[in-house]
Write a protein that holds these residues in place. Structure first.
Motif, PDB file in Angstrom:
ATOM      1  N   ASP A  24      12.488 -32.925  14.914  1.00  0.00           N
ATOM      2  CA  ASP A  24      11.488 -32.398  15.836  1.00  0.00           C
ATOM      3  C   ASP A  24      10.143 -32.883  15.324  1.00  0.00           C
ATOM      4  O   ASP A  24       9.730 -32.535  14.215  1.00  0.00           O
TER       5      ASP A  24
ATOM      6  N   PHE B 118      15.569 -40.302  22.136  1.00  0.00           N
ATOM      7  CA  PHE B 118      14.361 -39.481  22.097  1.00  0.00           C
ATOM      8  C   PHE B 118      14.491 -38.377  23.139  1.00  0.00           C
ATOM      9  O   PHE B 118      15.147 -38.547  24.164  1.00  0.00           O
ATOM     10  N   GLN B 119      13.865 -37.245  22.863  1.00  0.00           N
ATOM     11  CA  GLN B 119      13.788 -36.130  23.803  1.00  0.00           C
ATOM     12  C   GLN B 119      12.306 -35.835  24.049  1.00  0.00           C
ATOM     13  O   GLN B 119      11.703 -34.999  23.379  1.00  0.00           O
ATOM     14  N   PRO B 120      11.691 -36.544  25.014  1.00  0.00           N
ATOM     15  CA  PRO B 120      10.245 -36.411  25.244  1.00  0.00           C
ATOM     16  C   PRO B 120       9.859 -35.029  25.750  1.00  0.00           C
ATOM     17  O   PRO B 120      10.651 -34.324  26.373  1.00  0.00           O
ATOM     18  N   SER B 121       8.606 -34.673  25.499  1.00  0.00           N
ATOM     19  CA  SER B 121       8.105 -33.343  25.849  1.00  0.00           C
ATOM     20  C   SER B 121       7.565 -33.251  27.262  1.00  0.00           C
ATOM     21  O   SER B 121       7.461 -32.160  27.825  1.00  0.00           O
TER      22      SER B 121
ATOM     23  N   SER C 180       9.931 -35.814  31.814  1.00  0.00           N
ATOM     24  CA  SER C 180      10.572 -35.973  30.511  1.00  0.00           C
ATOM     25  C   SER C 180      12.030 -36.392  30.602  1.00  0.00           C
ATOM     26  O   SER C 180      12.612 -36.826  29.595  1.00  0.00           O
TER      27      SER C 180
ATOM     28  N   PRO D 156       9.438 -44.649  25.024  1.00  0.00           N
ATOM     29  CA  PRO D 156       9.236 -43.818  23.826  1.00  0.00           C
ATOM     30  C   PRO D 156       9.643 -44.522  22.542  1.00  0.00           C
ATOM     31  O   PRO D 156      10.612 -45.296  22.498  1.00  0.00           O
TER      32      PRO D 156
ATOM     33  N   THR E 294       5.204 -39.855  17.341  1.00  0.00           N
ATOM     34  CA  THR E 294       5.936 -40.328  18.510  1.00  0.00           C
ATOM     35  C   THR E 294       5.000 -40.617  19.680  1.00  0.00           C
ATOM     36  O   THR E 294       4.024 -39.918  19.912  1.00  0.00           O
TER      37      THR E 294
ATOM     38  N   ALA F 225       4.869 -41.940  23.935  1.00  0.00           N
ATOM     39  CA  ALA F 225       5.580 -42.155  25.194  1.00  0.00           C
ATOM     40  C   ALA F 225       5.387 -43.580  25.698  1.00  0.00           C
ATOM     41  O   ALA F 225       6.227 -44.103  26.427  1.00  0.00           O
TER      42      ALA F 225
ATOM     43  N   SER G 259       2.574 -38.184  21.931  1.00  0.00           N
ATOM     44  CA  SER G 259       3.395 -37.193  22.618  1.00  0.00           C
ATOM     45  C   SER G 259       4.431 -36.598  21.666  1.00  0.00           C
ATOM     46  O   SER G 259       5.228 -37.339  21.078  1.00  0.00           O
TER      47      SER G 259
ATOM     48  N   MET H 276       7.866 -35.033  20.478  1.00  0.00           N
ATOM     49  CA  MET H 276       9.217 -35.156  21.035  1.00  0.00           C
ATOM     50  C   MET H 276      10.264 -35.076  19.938  1.00  0.00           C
ATOM     51  O   MET H 276       9.966 -35.202  18.744  1.00  0.00           O
TER      52      MET H 276
END
Length: 313
Positions: A36, A87-90, A120, A138, A192, A194, A208, A210
């Motif tokens: 995270d 990746f898990q973008p916000s 996202s 990302p 991180t 985007a 960003s 993520m």
């Protein structure tokens, strides 16, 4: 999706490379870690921030990195091999002009801020308030190991063991090799983005927060002097579809050439798209690519700034 063996939360972060920092996790080669990751402001900027928050920025909290991670069997002379899994973008990010920072800091002494919001899940191009839509890609801007030299070392400059590389192509599927200088390597990851143009010319990308997952392996006796990486796909297909408008800078100094190429692009964006210079500078930072076009025809070298036409389709 690669099975995750470990998860590290954003609270486990630090602000400098230091071989004496105790590892928060020990992994075996071949394991995958989910991290995270905070944005480069360490939460000082939010989706509701204004330019006043940029002026109040605490630089001692710049660029937090999550870690460090101890890799079993890693010894000086080896290389840590990192495969970017996902990746898990916000869904939000920021780009700023920070006084005193960036390629054209002398030309842009005033702070500026743009807040981005994006899908996202679909990662469709993010709308830029003054005009245009930026394709997203990302990646983690900072991936590095501890230095052999004792003491605390700033995260801001890139180093021979990695760190703040800001290489856009370290996206999903890419593999990064980092030279090990201390036992266990002590890997940390942060910053991180985007989206970013090659050069990150104003000093910030779409910063960003993520989640990110990496598989950690080890190459014994690699003896790398600097980081290496490989990609699994074409690297500019998110930008290439409509071609580019390109400005150049020509000088015996590559840095001067880079500055002239970016200045020319800012001027062109102002004339062609009625864009304020500060907004154009930030837009160049997140989607325009600086390229060295030639370094053999002495005494002058050519640096080109490629702006993707797809942004204004």
């Amino acid at each position: 999706m690669q099975k995750t063996n470990h998860t590290i939360h954003a609270g486990h972060h630090h602000y400098g490379w230091d071989r004496s920092l105790p590892p928060i996790l020990t992994v075996a080669p071949g394991e995958t870690v989910e991290l995270d990751i905070q944005d480069a402001s360490s939460g000082q900027l939010t989706p509701d921030s204004t330019v006043a928050d940029v002026l109040a920025f605490d630089f001692s909290r710049t660029n937090p990195v999550t870690g460090p991670i101890y890799i079993e069997g890693a010894e000086p002379g080896d290389a840590v091999k990192l495969t970017v899994q996902h990746f898990q973008p916000s869904g939000w990010g920021w780009t700023a002009i920070i006084p005193g920072f960036g390629l054209l800091a002398d030309q842009f002494p005033e702070a500026a801020l743009h807040i981005w919001r994006y899908d996202s899940q679909a990662l469709t191009p993010a709308a830029y308030g003054p005009g245009g839509r930026v394709p997203l890609k990302p990646f983690a801007g900072t991936i590095g190991l501890a230095l052999a030299e004792p003491g605390l070392h700033s995260v801001v400059p890139p180093r021979r063991v990695g760190g703040n590389l800001d290489i856009r192509d370290l996206a999903v599927g890419s593999i990064l090799y980092l030279p090990v200088e201390v036992a266990g390597g002590l890997l940390s990851i942060g910053d991180t983005h985007a989206a970013q143009g090659d050069g990150e010319v104003c000093g910030t990308a779409i910063e960003s927060p993520m989640g990110a997952a990496f598989t950690i392996d080890l190459v014994k006796g690699a003896n790398l002097k600097f980081p290496h990486f490989e990609t699994s796909t074409p690297v500019t297909n998110h930008l290439d579809r409509k071609g580019y408008y390109v400005t150049t800078g020509i000088s015996p100094d590559l840095m001067i050439g880079a500055r002239e190429a970016v200045s020319g692009m800012i001027d062109w964006l102002g004339k062609a798209h009625q864009m304020d210079a500060a907004e154009a500078y930030m837009l160049c930072s997140v989607c325009a690519d600086l390229r060295i076009s030639e370094v053999v025809d002495m005494p002058n070298w050519v640096v080109s700034c490629y702006f993707p036409k797809v942004v204004f389709e």
